[in-house]
Scaffold this motif. Sequence first.
Motif, PDB file in Angstrom:
ATOM      1  N   ILE A 135       0.712  -1.230   0.044  1.00 42.76           N
ATOM      2  CA  ILE A 135      -0.052  -0.075  -0.183  1.00 42.76           C
ATOM      3  C   ILE A 135       0.892   1.010   0.055  1.00 42.76           C
ATOM      4  N   ASP A 168      -8.944  -1.875   6.117  1.00 44.34           N
ATOM      5  CA  ASP A 168      -8.105  -2.397   5.349  1.00 44.34           C
ATOM      6  C   ASP A 168      -6.889  -3.096   5.805  1.00 44.34           C
ATOM      7  N   GLN A 175      -1.644  -6.285  -4.110  1.00 44.84           N
ATOM      8  CA  GLN A 175      -1.981  -4.848  -3.376  1.00 44.84           C
ATOM      9  C   GLN A 175      -3.250  -4.620  -2.626  1.00 44.84           C
ATOM     10  N   TYR A 202       0.030   6.026   6.512  1.00 46.76           N
ATOM     11  CA  TYR A 202      -0.585   5.006   5.449  1.00 46.76           C
ATOM     12  C   TYR A 202      -2.494   5.123   5.429  1.00 46.76           C
ATOM     13  N   VAL A 207      -7.479  -0.024  -1.807  1.00 46.87           N
ATOM     14  CA  VAL A 207      -8.008   0.975  -0.988  1.00 46.87           C
ATOM     15  C   VAL A 207      -8.783   1.834  -1.896  1.00 46.87           C
ATOM     16  N   ARG A 266      -9.212   5.415   4.305  1.00 47.64           N
ATOM     17  CA  ARG A 266      -8.473   3.985   4.770  1.00 47.64           C
ATOM     18  C   ARG A 266      -8.394   3.983   6.140  1.00 47.64           C
TER      19      ARG A 266
END
Length: 254
Positions: free
Chosen positions: A53, A148, A71, A98, A74, A78
Motif C-alpha cells: 500500500i 483495510d 496490493q 498510510y 484502497v 483508509r
Amino acid sequence: MFINGCKVDKDFYQNGAKYWKNVDPTVDGMLGGFAHISSIDIKGSKRFLSQFIEPLQSPNKKKKVIKNDYQVPVENERRALDCGAGIGRVTKNLLLDYFHKVDLLDVNQSFLNEARQHIGPDIYDQRIGQAFCSSLHQFNPSDDLKYDLIWCQWVTGHLTDDHLVDFLHKCQQILKPDGLIIIKDNHTSSDQIDDDMNDSSVTRPHWLYLDLFIKSGLKLVCEKRQYQFPKGLYPVKMYALKSCPSEQLISQKN
Ligand SMILES: C[S@@+](CC[C@H](N)C(=O)[O-])C[C@H]1O[C@@H](n2cnc3c(N)ncnc32)[C@H](O)[C@@H]1O
C-alpha cells in the motif's frame, strides 16, 4: 489452556495484564528498555508495508519500492486497527502515514489514555477513531467496523494458540474484502516455544506461526525478517496474511 500442547498457567491473562499495569507508558516501556530500536523497527515496517500500500503522501525523495503482486485495494477512507497498540508508537510513526483513521486496541487503559499525548492531541482527535480497552481474546468488534489493515505487533505471545486462532478469525470478519493482517513478532531460533513467566507470554517458533495461520484460514502473502536489530534479541519477522479459501491453504501446507 494450552500452547501447542503445553499447559499455561490458569492466570496467564491476568498475570499478563498485571505485568503491563506496572510498565511506564513510554516508548522505552513499550519496548522493554530498548527505545533505541524504535526507529529501525519503524523503518523495517515501512519498507514492508510499502510493498502492499502506498503512503497517503509520497515522500519528497521517492524511494524505489518493490511492489508485491498483492496490493491492498484502497478506497476513499483508509482505516487500520492497531492491536496491542500500547501508547500508539506504531500508530504514530507508521500507520498514520498510510491510513486516514486508526483505531487502537489494548488491554491496558492507561496506555490508551497516554496515546493522545504521545500521538499529539490534534492528530489524535482528528485521526484516531476508537480506543478499545480489551484483551485481544475478548475483543468483540461490531460488524459495521471494517478495516483495510490490521496490525499486531509484539502482542501475539500474550495469547494461547486457540485464542490466537479465534482472534485471527475475528479479524477476518472485520477486514474489508482483500484487506491484510500483519503480524510482527519475535520468534525462537530453535523449534521450541519459550515461555516468560515475568510478563506471562510465550515466544513461538516460526513453524508454529505457520501452522496457526493455516488453522486460522489465512494465506501467507509475504514474510520478512526485521534487519539490524541488536544481537541477543529474538529474531523478529513480519508476516502479511490474507483470507484464503481452504483448498489453497492445503497447497500452502504442502
Ligand atoms: C511489547 S508492548 C508493544 C506495544 C506496541 N505494539 C509497540 O510495538 O510499541 C505489548 C503491548 O501489548 C499489550 N497487551 C498485552 N497483552 C495483551 C492482550 N492480551 N490483549 C491486548 N493487548 C495486550 C500491552 O498492554 C502492551 O501495550
